[in-house]
Write an enzyme that holds these catalytic residues in place. Structure first.
Site, PDB file in Angstrom:
ATOM      1  N   ASP A  12       0.483  19.668 -16.761  1.00 10.81           N
ATOM      2  CA  ASP A  12       0.578  20.435 -15.245  1.00 10.81           C
ATOM      3  C   ASP A  12      -0.603  20.797 -14.532  1.00 10.81           C
ATOM      4  O   ASP A  12      -1.690  21.150 -15.207  1.00 10.81           O
ATOM      5  CB  ASP A  12       1.721  21.275 -15.304  1.00 10.81           C
ATOM      6  CG  ASP A  12       2.104  21.978 -13.827  1.00 10.81           C
ATOM      7  OD1 ASP A  12       2.095  21.231 -12.981  1.00 10.81           O
ATOM      8  OD2 ASP A  12       2.296  23.316 -13.945  1.00 10.81           O
ATOM      9  N   ASP A  55       3.150  25.580 -17.625  1.00 10.46           N
ATOM     10  CA  ASP A  55       3.343  27.047 -17.441  1.00 10.46           C
ATOM     11  C   ASP A  55       4.480  27.339 -16.878  1.00 10.46           C
ATOM     12  O   ASP A  55       4.910  28.685 -16.963  1.00 10.46           O
ATOM     13  CB  ASP A  55       2.206  27.677 -16.901  1.00 10.46           C
ATOM     14  CG  ASP A  55       2.097  27.392 -15.189  1.00 10.46           C
ATOM     15  OD1 ASP A  55       2.418  26.236 -15.009  1.00 10.46           O
ATOM     16  OD2 ASP A  55       1.901  28.303 -14.543  1.00 10.46           O
ATOM     17  N   ASP A  71       8.000  22.500 -16.332  1.00 12.78           N
ATOM     18  CA  ASP A  71       7.331  21.741 -17.322  1.00 12.78           C
ATOM     19  C   ASP A  71       8.109  21.913 -18.743  1.00 12.78           C
ATOM     20  O   ASP A  71       7.731  21.088 -19.688  1.00 12.78           O
ATOM     21  CB  ASP A  71       5.973  22.535 -17.669  1.00 12.78           C
ATOM     22  CG  ASP A  71       5.241  22.528 -16.476  1.00 12.78           C
ATOM     23  OD1 ASP A  71       5.430  21.611 -15.463  1.00 12.78           O
ATOM     24  OD2 ASP A  71       4.564  23.509 -16.343  1.00 12.78           O
TER      25      ASP A  71
END
Length: 1289
Positions: free
Chosen positions: A395, A990, A994
């Site tokens: 990400d 995080d 995700d």
């Protein structure tokens, strides 16, 4: 915490099974307040035994334990059953320890107390005793025990603030609003409360809720998400709230989302299963041969052996029943040769992995002091996977960046404001790149800046501010005197600027905390850091948002007279942001009475909603500025407004209420359709650019990971231009890379031109199906790769003829010549390549030397293409080899080949096979950039997926833009499928969005950061910062892979020794199954006599130090290519054990057949021979560790020599037992072995004979075909020797 509740070992949470009234439909349930339901308990059966018996070896040894109870077993039952129970107990103890640890957390949650109102009385209950229909009171700072219908709060306006970071990772405060019919209630009103709630059925959607509240007077009120307080969210900035339990236990939305994480097994574990089946095959083959030969032997030879009593009624030596004798011998062989199956290996692996995890958690280099978080290992069974990662999917926001937004630039009415450099622009300058040239037909950034506002205006602003970015206020990094200090009021378009600032201060859901009179003390809790930055920017421009109520917004504004005025805006409706809408709007009534719709959102969505009243100049300039902001790495938003008429608004309001009253799945769809109706014909005001800075160390981390041969994918929601330039800033993209861009959208300038001219897409483009356009672009990318590969093939063939370090010199020299020709020297000393090749190790001094060495070759050595493949042709290879022969360049940080000769390793450095990962690759690197629309097309077509994977697997970096949260997990699943079983993918993120890709990937890494701990909770490994991933993989991953690989190979070696020897002894005992030694010798062989050295080897051994792992990331490639654990290594370990077993068995046979054993001339008895042989069986594998270990400590010596001593201590202690217990071991060592000189001579001969060939082969391999780590070890040793030598003057 909620994931621990999901896995509760104690089973405290109960499944809700009934309601106070029947469900009226499959999508509706009825709840009666103050009439709580009762739940049914359910138990939980521990699965420890099931987990243990998932391993095939455990089934085998259980069967062996059963066979040991039969008269055919060569071993006593106790000696077989006790080791099995010991191994099972250790495995179950670990499972129980983990369950108890989870149960402690579960008990803590379940034992929290809450105030419950029942029959008008308040009582304290535990969370686990709460039921649907209960009315509960939750005080500020506490978590909600269930999903509650919000009734009223301590505030008179019936609102409360909740924090949901445990649910969705968002740390902002969210406003929850009670219904008007309940917001004015008091505690006394709860005594006779008889409401009826028609609610949707339990589901996993955190962001939706539909229902109806029916009051006793017959009125009904629609329920929506603002009235729902979710379990595991916390009450903030509110004294207390009262609510009715809607969902409890497993019906709560958080528990509905608590899907168990997928079971992950490492590749080595899966390979170990295959090895076990192979060992089973060997075992049964030997047993089958034993049975056949025994049957033949019994039929043909036993009749002549009268002492065996062949014709008595026994199943062992009866010639008339030879087949039975063969079957008995087969069963006996299965038990006798059973030590070929390493049951203790599984326990050793578990212990070693746990110890490795403890060391990872104690690594201070992975400790995040900002959050006080060390690294955490949650799946120690995947430790070795960290050393074999091929692809990383990451990400961006919060993972690569800080998720701390700074307001940097804005465009208002077609004029751009804000001067200074972003991180992307600084990186572009360092790399000598020009921004704004993403596509070949577009102009550079500087030219657009001059055309947009006029260079004079920018220069005028630049002269009055610092050119360095020094933000005085957090989240505000804007510099431009044209707007700051109230100077905007003097401009001609001040009215437009004013409405822009008003939208900034009003169009949001932020909540101010602090004194409304002191701006410096106010902090904002917003839905996202972007929103916080925009509200703070409005404050800095003179529009201070200081108070929010459910129906009003309070802003302290600066007027044109320079005075601050408190203005109150009536908040009528909020059209919330969603990932589908990509925008948010508010409908407010200005103090003057005007009804205004204020809107902000992504430019790709907002631009379609602009009205015809907007001028082409402002629209094109604004789009142009947003594109430039994006290329500078900024996150952009478009701002617009619309003045509403009263009749229009009232009509829309009626429709909106009807849509919100809908119960079921259609509710959200209807609400979005109603919002679309009013968000049209907007007037464009401007846009903003907000910067999310990269985390410290991210560019260096990605560069080192690329050097290690790891491909990095970044999945981001940014537009293509923004993502590409951020890719350069974080070293994901590098100047020497060739980019392949796959997109269904034109650049924003092209879109604007087409839209302004009314052209739209051309006929040919329009007729093209999106699938065809994507397929065409993917095919073109593959073709360009094939062309580049063919061009470089000539050079590759030439360089294969050279020693690797000379080939490296040639490539380095040619590249430097190319850079000189292109005048790239302006990039400065910080522009070194991070391509991940060994050439990056060469120092700057060497580069300058190479430049001078090749300068005389002239410009003719390079053509206009600028590719290295064009520098050399087949006819030039010999010439180039001669031209670089005298360079003598340093290979490893200043260690020249001449210095390496002092260590005797020049030959190894010049070897073709040696150091293959340190050899420079001349292949052109590619990077793939694909947008979200194209990715959606790919994910929907199997053939396009295959084409996409073929292309992406050949790219060093992949950048996926405009990716939605749902696409992340799908992309990860596709990549995992495309890589197959041979390669691993790792996902890192995080946020809560995700979690999907983290769980899908082979290895999931979570970062516990600003967006909460959801990703870290769901991950296999948790770290505090992205840069720690470098050490996690390159150091701990590399070590763990090496340690586990060597541990398994060593285990196969040592257990096979016993298996082979058991087979030899059975042959010499005429397949009677008579063991050569006492049963307890064999039982303690793997659990005591040889257990500790291999455990220490798997826990502490290092081939190179941590600093060398980071200094030479190319060493990581050994794990990717399975250098240390493959078929060849397994076969070698088994072959080595076969040879050593021959030495250990036949040397004593030969020795004791030739000479007497005892001083009186007696030959060795069976127990003497067995004990002497078993001594060699203990010495050889323990001393074999000495040839494997690369990093000796006192612990290694203690365990190796201690294990050997333990054998002699055991012989003496066990031999001291009475003969009834000690049997053949009675005083065997003291009276038979120790006094015999031949016994001690035998052990010396056996050890030398068994270990010497392996030692010689390892030495030859090191000298002629060294591994990369061996080169580094030797180089480091030579450096240490030189540092210890006194300087000569």
């Amino acid at each position: 915490m909620w994931k621990n509740v999901c896995k509760s070992w104690t089973g405290k949470w109960h499944q809700l099974s009934s309601f106070s009234a029947a469900r009226t439909s499959v999508e509706e349930r009825i709840i009666y307040c103050n009439q709580p339901d009762r739940n049914i308990s359910s138990g939980f059966l521990p699965k420890s035994l099931y987990e243990q018996y998932r391993r095939a070896a455990y089934w085998y040894f259980t069967a062996m334990a059963a066979l040991s109870l039969t008269p055919f077993s060569p071993y006593t039952p106790v000696s077989v059953i006790v080791p099995l129970l010991f191994v099972l107990s250790l495995g179950m103890a670990r499972e129980i320890w983990e369950d108890l640890r989870r149960a402690r957390g579960d008990k803590e949650v379940n034992s929290r107390q809450i105030s419950v109102y029942s029959g008008g009385k308040e009582e304290r209950k535990l969370w686990k005793d709460i039921h649907v229909g209960d009315i509960v009171k939750v005080e500020g700072g506490n978590y909600f025990p269930a999903d509650l219908l919000f009734l009223f709060s301590s505030t008179p306006d019936g609102i409360c603030y909740v924090e949901t970071k445990n649910l969705d990772g968002e740390t902002n405060l969210k406003v929850r609003q009670a219904l008007e019919c309940t917001m004015c209630l008091t505690e006394d009103d709860l005594k006779n409360a008889q409401w009826i709630v028609k609610s949707e059925v339990p589901n996993a959607s955190l962001y939706t809720y539909t229902g109806l509240l029916q009051c006793p007077d017959g009125h009904s009120f629609p329920l929506s998400p603002p009235q729902l307080l979710l379990r595991e969210s916390s009450l903030q900035n509110t004294g207390y709230v009262f609510g009715v339990v809607i969902f409890a236990g497993h019906d709560t939305k958080v528990m509905q989302n608590a899907t168990p994480p997928p079971s992950k097994r490492s590749r080595i574990d899966k390979a170990l299963d295959t090895i076990m089946w192979f060992m089973f095959g060997i075992l049964f083959s030997l047993s089958f041969v034993t049975g056949i030969i025994s049957a033949i032997f019994t039929r043909n030879r036993v009749p002549d052996m009268y002492y065996l009593r062949p014709y008595e009624n026994n199943p062992y030596f009866n010639p008339r029943r030879a087949a039975v004798a063969g079957i008995v011998s087969f069963i006996t062989g299965v038990v006798l040769y059973g030590y070929l199956i390493p049951i203790s290996l599984y326990v050793t692996l578990e212990i070693v992995r746990i110890l490795q995890a403890l060391f990872m958690g104690q690594d201070l280099h992975m400790y995040d002091s900002e959050t006080d978080r060390p690294a955490k290992v949650k799946s120690s069974g995947l430790n070795e996977e960290l050393g074999q990662v091929d692809t990383i999917l990451s990400d961006k926001t919060g993972t690569l960046t800080c998720n701390q937004m700074d307001f940097c630039r804005c465009t208002i009415g077609g004029t751009s404001y804000g001067v200074g450099q972003t991180e992307v622009e600084i990186a572009a300058h360092r790399l000598g790149m020009s921004l704004g040239k993403v596509h070949a037909n577009e102009k550079p950034l500087e030219e657009y800046q001059q055309q947009a506002d006029g260079k004079q205006a920018v220069d005028e602003a630049s002269d009055n501010i610092s050119t360095q970015n020094r933000p005085k206020v957090k989240s505000f990094n804007f510099f431009d005197t044209r707007l700051l200090g109230g100077n905007w009021m003097k401009k001609d378009d001040a009215a437009t600027i004013r409405i822009f600032f008003q939208i900034l201060s009003l169009c949001h859901t932020a909540i101010p905390e602090g004194s409304p009179d002191d701006p410096s003390c106010v902090q904002y809790r917003a839905e996202s850091p972007d929103e916080t930055a925009l509200v703070i920017a409005a404050q800095q421009f003179g529009f201070f948002f200081n108070k929010r109520t459910p129906s009003t917004l309070h802003v302290k504004e600066a007027n044109f007279e320079g005075l601050e005025i408190d203005r109150t805006y009536q908040l009528l409706d909020v059209l919330e942001f969603s990932s589908t809408r990509k925008r948010m709007s508010v409908i407010v009534r200005f103090p003057q009475g005007k009804l205004m719709l204020l809107s902000k959102g992504a430019d790709s969505v907002m631009f379609r909603r602009l009205g015809s009243s907007n001028t082409e100049t402002v629209m094109s300039s604004t789009l142009q500025h947003l594109r430039l902001f994006g290329e500078a790495g900024l996150r952009t938003l478009l701002f617009a407004y619309k003045e509403l008429h009263e009749e229009e608004y009232e009509l829309w309001k009626t429709k909106n209420i009807e849509a919100q009253s809908t119960i079921g799945k259609e509710r959200e769809k209807k609400i979005e359709e109603i919002a679309d109706e009013i968000e049209t014909d907007l007037t464009l005001v401007g846009g903003t650019g907000v910067e999310d800075k990269l985390q410290e160390g991210v560019p260096e981390c990605i560069a080192h990971l690329a050097s290690a041969g790891i491909k990095v994918w970044v999945l981001t929601g940014d537009k293509v231009e923004t993502a590409i330039n951020i890719g350069y800033a974080c070293s994901l993209l590098r100047p020497e890379m060739e980019k392949i861009i796959v997109t269904l959208q034109d650049s924003y300038v092209q879109q604007s031109a087409k839209r302004m001219n009314g052209d739209g897409l051309g006929r040919e483009e329009h007729l093209k199906d999106p699938d065809e356009r994507v397929k065409e672009q993917l095919s073109e990318g593959l073709q360009s790769m094939e062309v580049s590969t063919h061009e470089n093939q000539i050079v590759s063939e030439g360089l294969e003829l050279m020693p690797w370090h000379k080939a490296q010199e040639l490539k380095s020299s040619s590249k430097n010549l190319e850079r000189l020709t292109h005048s790239d020297s302006s990039r400065g000393p910080n522009s070194k390549s991070s391509s991940g090749k060994f050439s990056d190790i060469i120092t700057n001094a060497q580069v300058e030397e190479n430049k001078q060495s090749v300068a005389g070759r002239g410009p003719t050595s390079k053509n206009s293409s600028g590719k290295f493949s064009d520098l050399i042709t087949k006819s030039q290879v010999e010439e180039d080899k001669q031209s670089i022969a005298g360079l003598g360049m340093n290979l490893v940080n200043g260690v020249s080949s001449n210095n390496l000769q002092n260590g005797g390793s020049k030959k190894s450095f010049e070897s073709e096979a040696g150091g293959k990962h340190l050899r420079a690759s001349i292949a052109q690197e590619f990077a793939l950039v694909i947008d979200g629309d194209s990715l959606a097309v790919v994910l929907a077509d199997d053939k396009l997926q295959e084409l996409f994977l073929n292309l992406s697997k050949r790219c060093a970096s992949v950048l996926c833009c405009r990716v939605s949260p749902k696409q992340k997990a799908r992309v990860t699943k596709l990549v995992k499928k495309g890589l197959g079983e041979d390669k691993l993918c790792l996902a890192i993120g995080d946020g809560a969005n995700d979690v999907g890709m983290i769980q899908v990937a082979n290895v999931g890494v979570g970062i516990a950061g600003v967006e909460g701990a959801q990703a870290a909770m769901a991950a296999d490994y948790a770290i505090g910062k992205f840069r720690f991933l470098e050490r996690l993989l390159l150091v701990h991953g590399h070590w763990s892979y090496r340690r586990i690989s060597i541990l398994i190979l060593y285990f196969l070696y040592k257990v096979s020794l016993m298996g082979w020897i058991a087979f030899y002894s059975n042959i010499f005992s005429f397949f009677s199954g008579l063991p050569l030694y006492n049963d307890w010798y064999a039982s303690f062989y793997s659990t005591v006599f040889t257990a500790l050295p291999v455990g220490v080897l798997g826990t502490l051994d290092q081939d190179v130090t941590a600093s060398e792992c980071l200094r030479f990331p190319q060493l990581y490639r050994a794990g990717k290519e399975r250098e240390l654990f493959n078929k060849e290594q397994i076969i070698y370990a088994l072959a080595n054990s076969l040879y050593a077993s021959l030495v250990i068995f036949f040397f004593p046979v030969a020795l004791y057949l030739l000479e007497a054993f005892r001083p009186g001339g007696q030959v060795a008895s069976l127990q003497d021979f067995g004990a002497a042989l078993f001594t060699g069986l203990v010495l050889v594998p323990n001393l074999q560790v000495l040839t494997i270990v690369q990093y000796f400590t006192w612990i290694h010596h203690l365990t190796i020599w201690g294990s050997i001593i333990s054998w002699y201590v055991f012989l003496m202690v066990y031999g001291a037992f009475p003969p009834r217990l000690a049997t053949v071991a009675y005083k065997e060592f003291l009276e038979a072995l120790a006094p015999s000189a031949s016994y001690w001579l035998l052990q010396l001969i056996v050890v030398a004979g068994a270990l010497l060939p392996d030692f010689l082969l390892r030495s030859i391999r090191w000298y002629c075909w060294p591994y990369d780590y061996q080169l580094i070890m030797e180089t480091s040793t030579n450096q240490d020797i030189r540092h210890q030598e006194p300087e000569s003057h």
